[in-house]
Design a protein around this motif. Structure first.
Motif, PDB file in Angstrom:
ATOM      1  N   LEU A  46       0.816  -1.214   0.000  1.00 17.93           N
ATOM      2  CA  LEU A  46       0.000   0.000   0.000  1.00 17.93           C
ATOM      3  C   LEU A  46       0.853   1.268   0.000  1.00 17.93           C
ATOM      4  CD1 LEU A  46      -2.823  -0.933   2.548  1.00 17.93           C
ATOM      5  CD2 LEU A  46      -2.920  -1.041   0.051  1.00 17.93           C
ATOM      6  N   LYS A  49       0.836   2.628  -3.579  1.00 14.31           N
ATOM      7  CA  LYS A  49      -0.420   2.570  -4.325  1.00 14.31           C
ATOM      8  C   LYS A  49      -1.129   3.911  -4.199  1.00 14.31           C
ATOM      9  CE  LYS A  49      -1.387  -2.368  -4.475  1.00 14.31           C
ATOM     10  NZ  LYS A  49      -2.480  -3.349  -4.583  1.00 14.31           N
ATOM     11  N   GLN A  51      -3.500   7.015  -3.798  1.00 15.84           N
ATOM     12  CA  GLN A  51      -4.725   7.489  -3.159  1.00 15.84           C
ATOM     13  C   GLN A  51      -5.453   8.355  -4.186  1.00 15.84           C
ATOM     14  OE1 GLN A  51      -6.042   6.565  -0.369  1.00 15.84           O
ATOM     15  NE2 GLN A  51      -7.695   8.034  -0.202  1.00 15.84           N
ATOM     16  N   ARG A  64      -2.103   4.820  -0.311  1.00 16.40           N
ATOM     17  CA  ARG A  64      -3.063   3.942   0.376  1.00 16.40           C
ATOM     18  C   ARG A  64      -2.557   3.558   1.772  1.00 16.40           C
ATOM     19  NH1 ARG A  64      -8.168   4.229  -1.390  1.00 16.40           N
ATOM     20  NH2 ARG A  64      -8.007   4.767  -3.597  1.00 16.40           N
ATOM     21  N   HIS A  67      -2.911   6.723   4.088  1.00 12.90           N
ATOM     22  CA  HIS A  67      -4.353   6.888   4.290  1.00 12.90           C
ATOM     23  C   HIS A  67      -4.878   5.867   5.297  1.00 12.90           C
ATOM     24  CE1 HIS A  67      -8.662   7.064   3.568  1.00 12.90           C
ATOM     25  NE2 HIS A  67      -8.641   5.792   3.207  1.00 12.90           N
ATOM     26  N   SER A  68      -4.486   4.603   5.148  1.00 14.70           N
ATOM     27  CA  SER A  68      -4.959   3.561   6.064  1.00 14.70           C
ATOM     28  C   SER A  68      -4.511   3.839   7.491  1.00 14.70           C
ATOM     29  CB  SER A  68      -4.451   2.190   5.604  1.00 14.70           C
ATOM     30  OG  SER A  68      -4.998   1.854   4.339  1.00 14.70           O
ATOM     31  N   ASP A  97      -8.479  -1.265   2.744  1.00 17.34           N
ATOM     32  CA  ASP A  97      -8.065  -0.941   1.370  1.00 17.34           C
ATOM     33  C   ASP A  97      -7.064  -1.944   0.797  1.00 17.34           C
ATOM     34  OD1 ASP A  97      -9.620   1.184   0.679  1.00 17.34           O
ATOM     35  OD2 ASP A  97      -8.116   2.734   1.050  1.00 17.34           O
ATOM     36  N   HIS A 100      -7.244  -2.733  -3.051  1.00 15.34           N
ATOM     37  CA  HIS A 100      -7.129  -1.720  -4.102  1.00 15.34           C
ATOM     38  C   HIS A 100      -5.996  -2.070  -5.063  1.00 15.34           C
ATOM     39  CE1 HIS A 100      -9.798   1.700  -4.153  1.00 15.34           C
ATOM     40  NE2 HIS A 100      -9.880   1.659  -2.834  1.00 15.34           N
ATOM     41  N   GLY A 104      -5.279   3.647  -7.918  1.00 14.22           N
ATOM     42  CA  GLY A 104      -6.522   4.080  -7.301  1.00 14.22           C
ATOM     43  C   GLY A 104      -7.764   3.609  -8.023  1.00 14.22           C
ATOM     44  N   TYR A 205     -10.457  10.620   4.174  1.00 16.52           N
ATOM     45  CA  TYR A 205     -10.198  10.986   2.776  1.00 16.52           C
ATOM     46  C   TYR A 205     -10.823  12.319   2.408  1.00 16.52           C
ATOM     47  CZ  TYR A 205     -14.685   9.037   0.926  1.00 16.52           C
ATOM     48  OH  TYR A 205     -15.999   8.774   0.645  1.00 16.52           O
TER      49      TYR A 205
END
Length: 390
Positions: A46, A49, A51, A64, A67-68, A97, A100, A104, A205
């Motif tokens: 992640l 990866k 967002q 990602r 964000h997580s 996530d 994903h 995105g 987000y």
């Protein structure tokens, strides 16, 4: 720490794992789930990866992974305040996530288009596929053998899977392929900690996309001033600190907005608890509406913010160019791997070559969905750039 709520999920009463294991001497079932997710290969991927922005476009934009982590921090705060199980809320935030693909939602849209003749692609269903099948780290089982409560919350990240208009046959293939799906009570809402994790995702987000959008120059603080609630907060920061620049205004305003969203959710949830008086997590699942929710007064400002971000950020021409390139990259990779499975690296080639087309397509999809942005671009270069031959 808040006293444990009557309706909290009790780790002592966990429904266990589908493959029986001896309990840990030092961790609750949900702490053990969290640790397995953090050590998973899919979790580490992640970090590269998308967002909103492709990972290599800047070191400071959300990925990602970051964000997580932000979702997990918000989820723990809310769970602690409401007297819920913090570890379960954190676990669900960290794994929501995992499915994903690279690039995105552009990547998800393209993979779904490629897989349309073969039962499609859905990132929520792919998260379940990863933690129950694709991660292979334990000799006793495929996947991570997570607890019932974690799997249930992961599947129901967006609410019940089945209902009056949706049957089991309507679900994405990766959901239907899990043999224990029906045992997760998919016609009910998720438990309270899972509901917290889902709305923590929204809080993270929405507000952090404001920060990234300003940092990327897609819009300015002045553009946000007319939005309800959001504009009030930005104006308040400017009035209180007239000498600071817009980046510092953004940092302070986003911090306040996160607090505002959290306080609204806690207040509305407490009002619903008082009204419905749930006495267990099972009663929360059986309700005909979510227990964890924002107030009606915040729904309008949330819609306005989402509409603004959609128009000014997600559909910005710079983001659209990235989306266009990402879709072409994934379409090219899918086509060549499906038609020429011998070009897949081991062990994927060994899995794909003997299979009929529909099953081979799912193997190809799993391989591509697991890629980071940078790896997908590098694979594309290796396969399609003639200069790679010399």
């Amino acid at each position: 720490m808040e006293k444990r709520a009557l309706f909290a999920t009790r780790h002592e009463d966990s429904r266990g794992r589908f493959v029986e294991e001896a309990p840990s001497a030092t961790r609750t079932p949900f702490q053990r789930d969290r640790d397995r997710i953090i050590h998973a290969t899919a979790f580490r991927r992640l970090k590269q990866k998308t967002q909103v922005f492709v990972a290599h476009e800047g070191d400071h934009f959300r990925t990602r992974l970051t964000h997580s982590l932000e979702v997990a921090q918000i989820a723990r705060t809310i769970a602690r305040t409401l007297g819920l199980d913090e570890d379960l809320a954190e676990t669900l935030a960290l794994c929501h996530d995992l499915g994903h693909p690279p690039f995105g939602h552009a990547g998800e849209d393209q993979l779904d288009a490629c897989m349309r003749p073969y039962d499609g692609f859905d990132h929520n269903a792919q998260s379940l596929r990863i933690v129950t099948r694709l991660e292979r780290r334990y000799p006793q089982f495929d996947g991570l053998n997570l607890s019932w409560e974690t799997l249930e919350g992961l599947c129901k990240h967006n609410g019940p899977l089945t209902g009056p208009d949706t049957s089991l046959n309507d679900l994405p293939a990766a959901f239907r392929d899990f043999p224990h799906l029906a045992a997760l009570e998919i016609d009910q809402f998720a438990g309270p900690e899972a509901q917290v994790a889902a709305l923590s995702d929204d809080i993270a987000y929405n507000n952090h996309d404001i920060d990234d959008g300003i940092a990327a120059g897609l819009f300015t603080v002045d553009d946000l001033i007319l939005l309800p609630v959001v504009g009030d907060v930005f104006r308040g920061v400017r009035l209180e600190y007239p000498g600071i620049d817009d980046r510092m205004v953004s940092y302070e305003a986003v911090r306040r907005l996160i607090g505002l969203w959290i306080n609204d959710l806690v207040g509305e949830t407490r009002a619903r608890v008082k009204r419905h008086k749930p006495k267990s997590a099972a009663e929360v699942r059986a309700m005909d509406m979510p227990l964890i929710a924002f107030s009606d007064g915040l729904e309008g400002p949330q819609r306005a913010l989402r509409a603004f971000l959609h128009a000014r950020m997600y559909k910005h021409y710079k983001v659209n160019r990235m989306r266009s390139k990402a879709k072409r990259v994934l379409a090219d990779l899918f086509e060549v791997f499906l038609d020429e499975p011998q070009t897949l690296p081991p062990p994927w080639s060994g899995l794909a070559i003997p299979l009929p087309e529909a099953q081979r397509a799912r193997v190809v999809c799993d391989y591509i969905a697991g890629m980071t942005d940078t790896y997908a671009l590098e694979e594309h270069r290796r396969l399609f750039d003639s200069r790679s031959l010399v």
